[in-house]
Scaffold this motif. Structure first.
Motif, short mmCIF file in Angstrom:
data_model
loop_
_atom_site.label_atom_id
_atom_site.label_comp_id
_atom_site.label_asym_id
_atom_site.label_seq_id
_atom_site.Cartn_x
_atom_site.Cartn_y
_atom_site.Cartn_z
N TYR A 165 50.64 33.78 50.06
CA TYR A 165 49.34 33.15 49.83
C TYR A 165 48.47 33.99 48.90
CZ TYR A 165 51.05 30.51 53.81
OH TYR A 165 51.83 29.76 54.64
N ALA A 166 48.48 35.31 49.09
CA ALA A 166 47.74 36.20 48.19
C ALA A 166 48.31 36.14 46.78
CB ALA A 166 47.77 37.63 48.73
N PHE A 167 49.63 36.04 46.68
CA PHE A 167 50.28 35.94 45.37
C PHE A 167 49.83 34.68 44.65
CE2 PHE A 167 53.54 35.16 42.25
CZ PHE A 167 54.01 36.41 41.89
N LEU A 168 49.76 33.56 45.38
CA LEU A 168 49.35 32.30 44.76
C LEU A 168 47.88 32.32 44.35
CD1 LEU A 168 49.88 29.42 43.86
CD2 LEU A 168 49.53 28.67 46.23
N VAL A 169 47.02 32.81 45.24
CA VAL A 169 45.58 32.88 44.90
C VAL A 169 45.38 33.74 43.65
CG1 VAL A 169 43.34 33.75 45.66
CG2 VAL A 169 44.77 32.44 47.24
N THR A 170 46.05 34.87 43.59
CA THR A 170 45.95 35.76 42.43
C THR A 170 46.47 35.09 41.17
OG1 THR A 170 46.21 37.69 43.87
CG2 THR A 170 46.58 38.02 41.52
N THR A 171 47.59 34.37 41.28
CA THR A 171 48.17 33.67 40.13
C THR A 171 47.21 32.63 39.58
OG1 THR A 171 50.44 34.03 40.93
CG2 THR A 171 50.09 32.21 39.39
N VAL A 172 46.61 31.84 40.46
CA VAL A 172 45.65 30.81 40.01
C VAL A 172 44.43 31.48 39.38
CG1 VAL A 172 44.19 28.88 40.72
CG2 VAL A 172 46.47 29.18 41.74
N HIS A 173 43.98 32.58 39.97
CA HIS A 173 42.86 33.34 39.41
C HIS A 173 43.13 33.73 37.95
CE1 HIS A 173 39.74 36.70 39.96
NE2 HIS A 173 40.29 36.99 38.80
N GLU A 174 44.34 34.25 37.69
CA GLU A 174 44.67 34.70 36.33
C GLU A 174 44.87 33.53 35.37
OE1 GLU A 174 44.01 37.63 35.92
OE2 GLU A 174 44.20 38.44 37.95
N PHE A 175 45.45 32.44 35.85
CA PHE A 175 45.61 31.26 34.99
C PHE A 175 44.24 30.66 34.64
CE2 PHE A 175 50.21 30.98 35.74
CZ PHE A 175 50.62 30.60 34.47
N ALA A 176 43.28 30.79 35.54
CA ALA A 176 41.93 30.32 35.22
C ALA A 176 41.34 31.14 34.08
CB ALA A 176 41.04 30.40 36.46
N HIS A 177 41.66 32.44 34.02
CA HIS A 177 41.25 33.26 32.87
C HIS A 177 41.89 32.74 31.58
CE1 HIS A 177 38.87 36.34 34.71
NE2 HIS A 177 39.83 36.72 35.55
N LEU A 178 43.16 32.45 31.65
CA LEU A 178 43.89 31.95 30.47
C LEU A 178 43.26 30.65 29.97
CD1 LEU A 178 47.78 31.64 30.16
CD2 LEU A 178 46.27 29.80 29.46
N TYR A 179 43.05 29.71 30.89
CA TYR A 179 42.50 28.40 30.53
C TYR A 179 41.11 28.55 29.93
CZ TYR A 179 41.61 23.38 31.11
OH TYR A 179 41.33 22.05 30.90
N THR A 180 40.32 29.44 30.52
CA THR A 180 38.96 29.68 30.01
C THR A 180 39.00 30.30 28.62
OG1 THR A 180 38.17 29.99 32.28
CG2 THR A 180 36.75 30.81 30.51
N TRP A 181 39.94 31.21 28.39
CA TRP A 181 40.07 31.82 27.06
C TRP A 181 40.46 30.77 26.03
CZ3 TRP A 181 43.07 32.64 22.84
CH2 TRP A 181 42.72 33.70 22.00
N ASN A 182 41.35 29.87 26.37
CA ASN A 182 41.74 28.80 25.44
C ASN A 182 40.55 27.93 25.08
OD1 ASN A 182 44.41 29.43 25.08
ND2 ASN A 182 45.21 27.86 26.46
N GLN A 183 39.67 27.70 26.01
CA GLN A 183 38.52 26.84 25.77
C GLN A 183 37.40 27.55 25.00
OE1 GLN A 183 37.65 25.89 29.89
NE2 GLN A 183 38.33 23.77 29.60
N HIS A 184 37.16 28.81 25.33
CA HIS A 184 35.95 29.47 24.85
C HIS A 184 36.19 30.78 24.10
CE1 HIS A 184 33.62 26.64 27.30
NE2 HIS A 184 34.46 26.91 28.30
N LYS A 185 37.44 31.25 24.06
CA LYS A 185 37.76 32.56 23.48
C LYS A 185 36.87 33.63 24.12
CE LYS A 185 40.85 30.82 20.70
NZ LYS A 185 40.90 29.45 21.26
N HIS A 186 36.25 34.48 23.29
CA HIS A 186 35.47 35.59 23.84
C HIS A 186 34.03 35.21 24.14
CE1 HIS A 186 38.73 38.37 23.10
NE2 HIS A 186 38.81 37.96 21.85
N LYS A 187 33.69 33.91 23.98
CA LYS A 187 32.30 33.50 24.20
C LYS A 187 31.95 33.39 25.67
CE LYS A 187 32.14 30.97 19.81
NZ LYS A 187 31.98 29.64 19.16
#
Length: 205
Positions: free
Chosen positions: A63-85
């Motif tokens: 469960y901790a592995f999955l929560v952490t994985t989703v946390h990091e993918f949310a960073h990826l998705y946010t970077w795709n949308q907004h880059k460094h902004k």
């Protein structure tokens, strides 16, 4: 061995197909990493010819592995949308984290106690799941038992304890959320999270 079969070893099996699709869709290098005491996972944006990179510690419970994985993918998705902004854990990331966690709620992947802790955490997610004590405690209940390991909050006052790096401390008073502890060899004072994992050496009056 395909991605789904590998991921099933580290997270709830029902979650593995969607995470595998995310890895392919985002063209992400996904690494199962050694243990890192300072973090559960990490995201690196595309740089110098390399694409998105995510790493998650191998020794987390499913469960901790999955929560952490989703946390990091949310960073990826946010970077795709907004880059460094966008700020690393700003409003945009929080919205994406909530959105990307929802399919796993729909699949009822998490036990009830963890689900409730995640929902509470998602009201205002912090930089790290381990910085939210309620969620961290809920996730830790599903860890495999560790011999001789305790947490600072469960040690008696003035107990002497050791860290993985060998440094020895004496537990002192609680200051807001953290405990004031003195390193025996240097007499320097450090503030410890209540859920920091340590080894009890002795109890003192």
């Amino acid at each position: 061995m395909n991605k789904i079969k590998i991921l099933e070893k580290y997270m709830p099996p029902a979650a593995a197909p969607l995470i595998a699709r995310w890895i392919d869709y985002f063209k992400c290098e996904f690494k199962i990493s050694r243990n890192r005491n300072t973090k559960f996972g990490d995201y690196r944006p595309p740089f110098d010819g390399k694409g998105h990179r995510i790493s998650v510690n191998y020794d987390l419970n499913p469960y901790a592995f999955l929560v952490t994985t989703v946390h990091e993918f949310a960073h990826l998705y946010t970077w795709n949308q907004h880059k460094h902004k966008a700020k690393p854990h700003g409003t945009e990331w929080k919205q994406n984290f909530k959105k990307m966690m929802q399919p796993f709620f729909d699949q009822q992947v998490f036990p009830t106690d963890i689900k409730h802790a995640i929902i509470s955490y998602l009201d205002n997610p912090a930089a790290s799941s381990c910085s939210d004590l309620n969620l961290y405690r809920s996730l830790r209940k599903y860890d495999a038992p560790k011999e001789a390991v305790s947490t600072v909050e469960h040690l008696p006052m003035n107990a002497v304890f050791k860290l993985k790096d060998g440094r020895v401390f004496k537990k002192g008073e609680q200051l807001r959320k953290r405990f004031k502890c003195v390193e025996i060899s240097t007499r320097r004072v450090y503030l410890f999270s209540p859920v920091a994992e340590v080894e009890l050496l002795k109890e003192t009056a």
